[in-house]
Design a protein around this motif. Structure first.
Motif, PDB file in Angstrom:
ATOM      1  N   SER A  77       0.836  -1.202   0.000  1.00  6.13           N
ATOM      2  CA  SER A  77       0.000   0.000   0.000  1.00  6.13           C
ATOM      3  C   SER A  77       0.867   1.248   0.000  1.00  6.13           C
ATOM      4  N   VAL A  81       0.606   4.473  -2.510  1.00  6.48           N
ATOM      5  CA  VAL A  81       0.071   5.765  -2.077  1.00  6.48           C
ATOM      6  C   VAL A  81       1.146   6.834  -1.969  1.00  6.48           C
ATOM      7  N   MET A 109       2.185   6.264   6.305  1.00  4.27           N
ATOM      8  CA  MET A 109       1.912   5.889   7.694  1.00  4.27           C
ATOM      9  C   MET A 109       0.439   5.559   7.887  1.00  4.27           C
ATOM     10  N   ILE A 110      -0.414   6.399   7.284  1.00 10.51           N
ATOM     11  CA  ILE A 110      -1.843   6.204   7.480  1.00 10.51           C
ATOM     12  C   ILE A 110      -2.378   5.173   6.488  1.00 10.51           C
ATOM     13  N   GLY A 111      -1.684   5.001   5.360  1.00  8.96           N
ATOM     14  CA  GLY A 111      -2.147   4.063   4.341  1.00  8.96           C
ATOM     15  C   GLY A 111      -1.712   2.634   4.600  1.00  8.96           C
ATOM     16  N   CYS A 112      -0.722   2.431   5.478  1.00  8.24           N
ATOM     17  CA  CYS A 112      -0.254   1.073   5.774  1.00  8.24           C
ATOM     18  C   CYS A 112      -1.285   0.354   6.630  1.00  8.24           C
ATOM     19  N   PRO A 113      -1.789  -0.811   6.195  1.00  4.96           N
ATOM     20  CA  PRO A 113      -2.808  -1.496   6.990  1.00  4.96           C
ATOM     21  C   PRO A 113      -2.301  -1.955   8.355  1.00  4.96           C
ATOM     22  N   TYR A 114      -0.962  -2.092   8.499  1.00  6.60           N
ATOM     23  CA  TYR A 114      -0.396  -2.527   9.777  1.00  6.60           C
ATOM     24  C   TYR A 114       0.184  -1.345  10.558  1.00  6.60           C
ATOM     25  N   SER A 115       0.058  -0.123  10.010  1.00  2.24           N
ATOM     26  CA  SER A 115       0.604   1.097  10.633  1.00  2.24           C
ATOM     27  C   SER A 115       2.066   0.931  11.022  1.00  2.24           C
ATOM     28  N   ASP A 208      -8.886  -8.027  10.100  1.00  2.00           N
ATOM     29  CA  ASP A 208      -9.920  -7.539   9.190  1.00  2.00           C
ATOM     30  C   ASP A 208      -9.342  -6.957   7.907  1.00  2.00           C
ATOM     31  N   ILE A 209      -8.106  -7.321   7.566  1.00  2.00           N
ATOM     32  CA  ILE A 209      -7.504  -6.788   6.344  1.00  2.00           C
ATOM     33  C   ILE A 209      -8.036  -7.566   5.149  1.00  2.00           C
ATOM     34  N   PRO A 210      -8.670  -6.871   4.179  1.00  2.00           N
ATOM     35  CA  PRO A 210      -9.256  -7.588   3.050  1.00  2.00           C
ATOM     36  C   PRO A 210      -8.182  -8.292   2.215  1.00  2.00           C
ATOM     37  N   ILE A 214      -4.616  -3.216  -1.388  1.00  2.00           N
ATOM     38  CA  ILE A 214      -5.021  -1.806  -1.390  1.00  2.00           C
ATOM     39  C   ILE A 214      -4.687  -1.125  -2.722  1.00  2.00           C
ATOM     40  N   THR A 217      -7.454  -1.858  -4.983  1.00  2.00           N
ATOM     41  CA  THR A 217      -8.661  -1.128  -4.584  1.00  2.00           C
ATOM     42  C   THR A 217      -8.604   0.303  -5.095  1.00  2.00           C
ATOM     43  N   ILE A 218      -7.430   0.927  -4.943  1.00  2.00           N
ATOM     44  CA  ILE A 218      -7.298   2.309  -5.417  1.00  2.00           C
ATOM     45  C   ILE A 218      -7.356   2.354  -6.944  1.00  2.00           C
TER      46      ILE A 218
END
Lengths: 263, 399
Positions: A77, A81, A109-115, A208-210, A214, A217-218
């Motif tokens: 991701s 991004v 930082m905000i786009g990483c699903p694991y932060s 809950d990560i699809p 990402i 998805t984008i």
């Protein structure tokens, strides 16, 4: 070696924290208290942690250790991004960051699903900090610092296909394991794979990560954009000419009827 | 047709009033903190953290861009569809939109961590990133709007400039009506990257398109609000029909948004979350009722004929934008972040300072460029009803 990956077997980890020390030594990071323990937390100076978790295994209370670091997604991701193409995937598969190109938008930082990416908030020109899977070691056909020092065999370094086979072989051989390899499908798959005898969410791994990545998805949104621009240009151009002409004709008719209004 | 209000003297003038001195003071204060931020980094002036990498500044960017869509909304209605009522609004919307976007750009500049590298994004061509799409569209859009303003300037000061820029105007206007489809939708697309973080009430494949249409309705409400406020001081008479028409179109767009949101929530089955009584659900209901349902009800009932209700509808429409963006930036992400975030005073005062600067620039342009028009107004005619902070053109000093 192409397609590098690491398998982390939670059942074998003894929580010694050697991997966190090796990480800090190889990357020249200062020692801090938060690298392993109950309060372990990733930050700009700590790229990997070993978290202690008191969890329930059936009716039993057990202590488990979970290593966290960048998961090195197959379709990251952060790479998609990034505002400035500062994050790239190396030939071996490591997700690496180049501070020279970074603009500092912090979308990774905000786009990483694991932060995982962390920020040097106290610096004037901060960088994003995260595990690089020791990309320069991988390029020399060496294993990452953390996997090379693990004393208990909890960390196994290899190619992703081999490690997936290995992981499923271990799960099949022992009924104690959860029937899942974490990272096989999460967000399109990651290079860090986890197997465990307790639920992954109790180890701080988000469940809950699809499975759809990402970036794709984008892309489902971005792919409409060229068409929308061209379509809007055509429709607006045509509509503009048509309505302009219609207003003109209406005014002419009004003038013909004796009105004095001009355009 | 219509005339733009022009005073006889051709020299630019700007009379300082108490309010304007205060705005100037705020600007100076804000610029000082901005300088401090540039020299000392983000940690010194913000409460941002690894849990909340984005905060108040990103929120300001999103709402200002959404309200800045007024230029694009009026542009489409006035210059693409040629609806006669919207032609006189064109320059007013353009002016507001321009300063909104300049402010977005300034806030983005202080928001990015490595401002020494800011030029890099112009050459990075990172098309996969929605944020890149936002940045590049805004940059191009500001340039287009600047050219449009040069034409307006030429209209009063240099006719030959107007003629030259005017030659390219059809293309500039067309591009300026298309580009915002990029940034307005991309603002929502930014949050497509947070499927596991953003609350399902807001996270949806349709978020970009929801942002696009709400910016259209919010922009129109913003224009209606501006029309009433500015006309009180700069124009003798205002045309009710213009406001009603703008609000009705905004209402139509709002209903389209509500239908899409209704279908989207039903298909994904998150009505349980909406009525769960949790903060997220309640904030969503607040946003929807205040920001979208109330204005939609007002504009399609006879109440819309009364100026008070026009103002309420327009203000609610703008509040809807503020609440909607607040919700998916803060409310919807709070549960994942786990810790709370309150902007530090310096974060807020930098924005207040920069916004004061933009308001001063806006007032200066409003008084010296042919922006405002009104029926029956003639060039140089004296405008009545001056008020605090607003200039009385008949007494304006030169220089």
């Amino acid at each position: 070696m192409k397609d590098c990956a690491v398998l982390f077997d939670v059942t074998k980890c003894v929580g010694c924290g050697s991997c966190t020390v090796a990480c800090k030594m190889w990357n020249g990071l200062p020692y801090e208290e938060n690298a392993h323990g109950y309060d372990a937390k990733l930050d700009d100076k700590t790229w990997t942690v070993v978290e202690y978790h008191d969890v329930k295994k059936g009716k039993e209370d057990v202590l488990r250790f979970a290593k966290h670091q960048c998961m090195h997604c197959l379709e990251p991701s952060c790479v998609a991004v990034c505002f400035a193409k500062a994050i790239t995937v190396s030939d071996e598969g490591a997700v690496v960051y180049d501070a020279k190109k970074c603009v500092g938008c912090r979308y990774c930082m905000i786009g990483c699903p694991y932060s995982v990416p962390k920020y040097e908030w106290d610096k004037v020109f901060p960088s994003v900090m995260k595990c690089r899977l020791c990309a320069e070691k991988l390029a020399k056909n060496e294993s990452p610092a953390c996997t090379s020092v693990c004393p208990s065999g909890a960390l196994t370094f290899g190619t992703r296909d081999d490690l997936l086979d290995e992981a499923w072989a271990r799960i099949k051989a022992d009924s104690g394991y959860i029937q899942k390899v974490y990272g096989e499908t999460e967000g399109g798959g990651t290079r860090w794979l986890y197997i465990s005898d307790v639920p992954f969410k109790d180890l701080g791994l988000p469940e809950d990560i699809p499975t759809k990545s990402i970036p794709s998805t984008i892309h489902d949104y971005t792919k409409w954009k060229p068409g929308i621009f061209v379509g809007a240009a055509a429709v607006f151009g045509a509509l503009g000419l048509y309505t302009k002409r219609r207003v003109k004709i209406e005014n002419e008719q009004r003038q013909g009827e004796g009105g004095k209004e001009d355009v | 047709m219509f005339d733009y209000n022009l005073r006889i003297n051709k020299k630019a003038c700007f009379r300082m009033t108490l309010t304007r001195w205060i705005l100037l003071g705020l600007t100076g204060f804000g610029l000082l903190i901005m300088l401090y931020r540039l020299l000392h980094g983000l940690g010194a002036v913000t409460n941002l953290s690894d849990e909340w990498p984005w905060g108040f500044w990103i929120y300001c960017d999103l709402i200002l861009s959404a309200l800045g869509a007024c230029g694009f909304a009026v542009g489409i209605l006035g210059h693409v569809l040629h609806i006669p009522e919207f032609k006189p609004l064109g320059r007013r919307a353009l002016l507001m939109s321009f300063f909104c976007y300049v402010l977005v750009f300034l806030v983005l500049f202080i928001e990015i961590g490595r401002w020494d590298n800011f030029y890099w994004f112009f050459i990075s061509f990172a098309w996969t990133s929605p944020l890149y799409e936002v940045a590049i569209c805004i940059t191009l859009y500001i340039i287009l709007q600047f050219l449009e303003l040069v034409e307006v300037w030429g209209d009063r000061y240099k006719r030959w400039v107007k003629v030259i820029v005017g030659f390219f105007m059809p293309v500039i206007v067309l591009l300026a009506c298309i580009l915002p489809f990029g940034q307005e939708a991309a603002y929502g697309a930014i949050y497509l990257a947070m499927p596991a973080k953003l609350n399902p009430i807001w996270y949806s494949q349709y978020l970009p398109w929801a942002c696009l249409i709400t910016s259209f309705s919010g922009g129109l409400c913003f224009v209606a609000l501006e029309y009433r406020l500015v006309n009180r001081h700069y124009c003798k008479n205002s045309d009710d029909q213009v406001v009603i028409k703008a609000l009705r179109i905004a209402g139509g767009v709002i209903i389209a948004y509500l239908v899409i949101k209704l279908i989207d929530l039903s298909v994904r089955g998150v009505w349980g979350e909406v009525f769960s009584g949790q903060t997220e659900g309640n904030m969503f209901l607040l946003e929807t009722i205040v920001g979208f349902i109330i204005p939609a009800i007002i504009v399609f009932t006879p109440y819309v004929k009364r100026p008070v209700f026009q103002m309420i509808a327009a203000a609610c429409g703008v509040a809807g934008i503020l609440l909607n963006r607040f919700n998916f930036i803060f409310t919807g992400m709070a549960d994942y972040a786990g810790v709370s975030y309150t902007p530090k005073w310096t974060e807020i005062w930098i924005v207040i300072g920069l916004a004061s600067l933009m308001i001063l620039c806006y007032l200066f342009a409003l008084e010296n460029l042919p922006i405002v028009s009104g029926k029956g107004e003639r060039h140089g005619e004296v405008v009545s009803r001056p008020a605090i902070g607003m200039i009385r053109p008949d007494k304006g000093k030169r220089g």
